[in-house]
Design a protein around this motif. Structure first.
Motif, PDB file in Angstrom:
ATOM      1  N   VAL A   1      58.939  19.825  67.804  1.00 35.99           N
ATOM      2  CA  VAL A   1      60.058  20.115  68.710  1.00 35.99           C
ATOM      3  C   VAL A   1      61.380  20.041  67.959  1.00 35.99           C
ATOM      4  CG1 VAL A   1      61.337  19.233  70.710  1.00 35.99           C
ATOM      5  CG2 VAL A   1      58.840  19.446  70.813  1.00 35.99           C
ATOM      6  N   ARG A   2      61.553  19.022  67.149  1.00 38.70           N
ATOM      7  CA  ARG A   2      62.791  18.859  66.392  1.00 38.70           C
ATOM      8  C   ARG A   2      63.017  20.052  65.457  1.00 38.70           C
ATOM      9  NH1 ARG A   2      62.129  13.980  65.549  1.00 38.70           N
ATOM     10  NH2 ARG A   2      60.840  14.104  63.688  1.00 38.70           N
ATOM     11  N   GLU A   3      61.969  20.461  64.724  1.00 38.57           N
ATOM     12  CA  GLU A   3      62.091  21.592  63.810  1.00 38.57           C
ATOM     13  C   GLU A   3      62.344  22.897  64.559  1.00 38.57           C
ATOM     14  OE1 GLU A   3      59.220  21.981  60.628  1.00 38.57           O
ATOM     15  OE2 GLU A   3      58.807  19.818  60.746  1.00 38.57           O
ATOM     16  N   ALA A   4      61.708  23.067  65.715  1.00 35.01           N
ATOM     17  CA  ALA A   4      61.919  24.272  66.521  1.00 35.01           C
ATOM     18  C   ALA A   4      63.370  24.351  66.998  1.00 35.01           C
ATOM     19  CB  ALA A   4      60.959  24.289  67.707  1.00 35.01           C
ATOM     20  N   LEU A   5      63.908  23.243  67.492  1.00 32.53           N
ATOM     21  CA  LEU A   5      65.295  23.236  67.955  1.00 32.53           C
ATOM     22  C   LEU A   5      66.267  23.502  66.809  1.00 32.53           C
ATOM     23  CD1 LEU A   5      65.170  20.271  70.494  1.00 32.53           C
ATOM     24  CD2 LEU A   5      65.369  22.725  71.010  1.00 32.53           C
ATOM     25  N   ASN A   6      65.996  22.944  65.630  1.00 36.72           N
ATOM     26  CA  ASN A   6      66.852  23.215  64.462  1.00 36.72           C
ATOM     27  C   ASN A   6      66.810  24.690  64.096  1.00 36.72           C
ATOM     28  OD1 ASN A   6      67.672  20.551  64.210  1.00 36.72           O
ATOM     29  ND2 ASN A   6      66.095  20.049  62.711  1.00 36.72           N
ATOM     30  N   ALA A   7      65.627  25.293  64.116  1.00 33.96           N
ATOM     31  CA  ALA A   7      65.497  26.714  63.779  1.00 33.96           C
ATOM     32  C   ALA A   7      66.232  27.590  64.794  1.00 33.96           C
ATOM     33  CB  ALA A   7      64.029  27.110  63.701  1.00 33.96           C
ATOM     34  N   LEU A   8      66.125  27.240  66.071  1.00 33.38           N
ATOM     35  CA  LEU A   8      66.840  28.009  67.097  1.00 33.38           C
ATOM     36  C   LEU A   8      68.346  27.907  66.901  1.00 33.38           C
ATOM     37  CD1 LEU A   8      64.685  27.153  70.240  1.00 33.38           C
ATOM     38  CD2 LEU A   8      64.834  29.358  69.061  1.00 33.38           C
ATOM     39  N   SER A   9      68.820  26.725  66.568  1.00 29.57           N
ATOM     40  CA  SER A   9      70.240  26.529  66.308  1.00 29.57           C
ATOM     41  C   SER A   9      70.696  27.377  65.121  1.00 29.57           C
ATOM     42  CB  SER A   9      70.528  25.053  66.056  1.00 29.57           C
ATOM     43  OG  SER A   9      71.878  24.852  65.753  1.00 29.57           O
ATOM     44  N   GLU A  10      69.899  27.395  64.062  1.00 28.54           N
ATOM     45  CA  GLU A  10      70.232  28.199  62.882  1.00 28.54           C
ATOM     46  C   GLU A  10      70.262  29.693  63.194  1.00 28.54           C
ATOM     47  OE1 GLU A  10      67.519  27.178  59.752  1.00 28.54           O
ATOM     48  OE2 GLU A  10      68.190  25.091  59.711  1.00 28.54           O
ATOM     49  N   GLU A  11      69.487  30.115  64.199  1.00 28.10           N
ATOM     50  CA  GLU A  11      69.455  31.529  64.596  1.00 28.10           C
ATOM     51  C   GLU A  11      70.568  31.872  65.585  1.00 28.10           C
ATOM     52  OE1 GLU A  11      67.468  34.116  63.511  1.00 28.10           O
ATOM     53  OE2 GLU A  11      66.866  32.678  61.967  1.00 28.10           O
ATOM     54  N   GLY A  12      71.408  30.895  65.938  1.00 30.29           N
ATOM     55  CA  GLY A  12      72.554  31.158  66.796  1.00 30.29           C
ATOM     56  C   GLY A  12      72.352  30.875  68.266  1.00 30.29           C
ATOM     57  N   PHE A  13      71.247  30.273  68.628  1.00 27.47           N
ATOM     58  CA  PHE A  13      71.036  29.929  70.031  1.00 27.47           C
ATOM     59  C   PHE A  13      71.822  28.667  70.370  1.00 27.47           C
ATOM     60  CE2 PHE A  13      67.259  32.468  69.099  1.00 27.47           C
ATOM     61  CZ  PHE A  13      67.258  33.325  70.187  1.00 27.47           C
ATOM     62  N   LEU A  14      72.442  28.652  71.546  1.00 29.99           N
ATOM     63  CA  LEU A  14      73.268  27.527  71.977  1.00 29.99           C
ATOM     64  C   LEU A  14      72.467  26.469  72.726  1.00 29.99           C
ATOM     65  CD1 LEU A  14      76.365  29.524  73.269  1.00 29.99           C
ATOM     66  CD2 LEU A  14      76.034  28.467  71.024  1.00 29.99           C
ATOM     67  N   GLU A  15      71.505  26.921  73.529  1.00 25.79           N
ATOM     68  CA  GLU A  15      70.695  26.018  74.340  1.00 25.79           C
ATOM     69  C   GLU A  15      69.255  26.505  74.339  1.00 25.79           C
ATOM     70  OE1 GLU A  15      72.085  25.254  78.317  1.00 25.79           O
ATOM     71  OE2 GLU A  15      74.159  25.585  77.717  1.00 25.79           O
ATOM     72  N   ALA A  16      68.340  25.593  74.654  1.00 31.44           N
ATOM     73  CA  ALA A  16      66.929  25.969  74.764  1.00 31.44           C
ATOM     74  C   ALA A  16      66.247  25.115  75.812  1.00 31.44           C
ATOM     75  CB  ALA A  16      66.229  25.806  73.419  1.00 31.44           C
ATOM     76  N   GLU A  17      65.299  25.726  76.501  1.00 32.11           N
ATOM     77  CA  GLU A  17      64.424  25.026  77.440  1.00 32.11           C
ATOM     78  C   GLU A  17      63.013  25.206  76.915  1.00 32.11           C
ATOM     79  OE1 GLU A  17      65.043  26.911  81.214  1.00 32.11           O
ATOM     80  OE2 GLU A  17      67.143  26.319  81.300  1.00 32.11           O
ATOM     81  N   LEU A  18      62.424  24.154  76.403  1.00 29.55           N
ATOM     82  CA  LEU A  18      61.071  24.216  75.868  1.00 29.55           C
ATOM     83  C   LEU A  18      60.113  23.741  76.951  1.00 29.55           C
ATOM     84  CD1 LEU A  18      61.778  22.840  72.290  1.00 29.55           C
ATOM     85  CD2 LEU A  18      61.877  25.201  73.127  1.00 29.55           C
ATOM     86  N   ASP A  19      59.229  24.633  77.385  1.00 26.41           N
ATOM     87  CA  ASP A  19      58.381  24.356  78.548  1.00 26.41           C
ATOM     88  C   ASP A  19      57.009  23.812  78.199  1.00 26.41           C
ATOM     89  OD1 ASP A  19      60.382  25.331  80.300  1.00 26.41           O
ATOM     90  OD2 ASP A  19      59.720  27.381  79.920  1.00 26.41           O
ATOM     91  N   GLN A  20      56.390  24.345  77.141  1.00 29.27           N
ATOM     92  CA  GLN A  20      55.025  23.939  76.796  1.00 29.27           C
ATOM     93  C   GLN A  20      54.887  23.818  75.296  1.00 29.27           C
ATOM     94  OE1 GLN A  20      52.273  26.797  78.357  1.00 29.27           O
ATOM     95  NE2 GLN A  20      52.796  26.398  80.485  1.00 29.27           N
ATOM     96  N   ILE A  21      54.027  22.910  74.865  1.00 29.05           N
ATOM     97  CA  ILE A  21      53.713  22.762  73.450  1.00 29.05           C
ATOM     98  C   ILE A  21      52.215  22.523  73.321  1.00 29.05           C
ATOM     99  CG2 ILE A  21      54.230  20.299  73.443  1.00 29.05           C
ATOM    100  CD1 ILE A  21      55.172  20.654  70.507  1.00 29.05           C
ATOM    101  N   GLY A  22      51.640  23.117  72.298  1.00 28.04           N
ATOM    102  CA  GLY A  22      50.215  22.918  72.063  1.00 28.04           C
ATOM    103  C   GLY A  22      49.874  23.195  70.608  1.00 28.04           C
ATOM    104  N   VAL A  23      48.677  22.814  70.219  1.00 33.92           N
ATOM    105  CA  VAL A  23      48.178  23.063  68.867  1.00 33.92           C
ATOM    106  C   VAL A  23      47.188  24.216  68.951  1.00 33.92           C
ATOM    107  CG1 VAL A  23      46.894  22.102  66.926  1.00 33.92           C
ATOM    108  CG2 VAL A  23      48.471  20.653  68.207  1.00 33.92           C
ATOM    109  N   LEU A  24      47.380  25.215  68.098  1.00 33.08           N
ATOM    110  CA  LEU A  24      46.457  26.343  68.080  1.00 33.08           C
ATOM    111  C   LEU A  24      45.117  25.900  67.503  1.00 33.08           C
ATOM    112  CD1 LEU A  24      48.878  29.150  66.917  1.00 33.08           C
ATOM    113  CD2 LEU A  24      47.895  28.852  69.170  1.00 33.08           C
TER     114      LEU A  24
END
Length: 98
Positions: free
Chosen positions: A47-70
């Motif tokens: 989650v932390r890495e995903a939020l950092n990547a979204l921030s680097e791509e210019g996203f201001l906010e995010a709502e993460l609904d589900q997480i799972g392992v493939l």
């Protein structure tokens, strides 16, 4: 004699997470549906890495609904390419623009 329990924490390969959510490029704007795929040691790190990547791509906010392992490698695009990128250490962001 102690043996390792047979559960989801004992995957043979690296843990590739998929996170499903929505992110916003403009405050108050429409959200963009996303799938994020990445390799991480645990869900908190993912989650932390995903939020950092979204921030680097210019996203201001995010709502993460589900997480799972493939459990297996996806065969259809764009997830197959994203999975390969995640294996190589990239954070792959799949956008579903309207």
């Amino acid at each position: 004699m102690v043996s390792n329990p047979d559960n989801d924490n004992n995957l043979e390969g690296p843990m590739i997470f998929i996170i499903i959510g929505k992110a916003y490029e403009v405050k108050g704007g429409d959200g963009i549906d996303l799938h994020i795929m990445l390799r991480a040691p645990d869900d908190d790190s993912a989650v932390r890495e995903a939020l950092n990547a979204l921030s680097e791509e210019g996203f201001l906010e995010a709502e993460l609904d589900q997480i799972g392992v493939l459990q297996e490698e996806p065969v259809e695009e764009p997830h197959a390419s994203a999975y390969q990128g995640a294996l190589e250490g990239e954070v792959a962001i799949i956008r579903f623009d309207q």
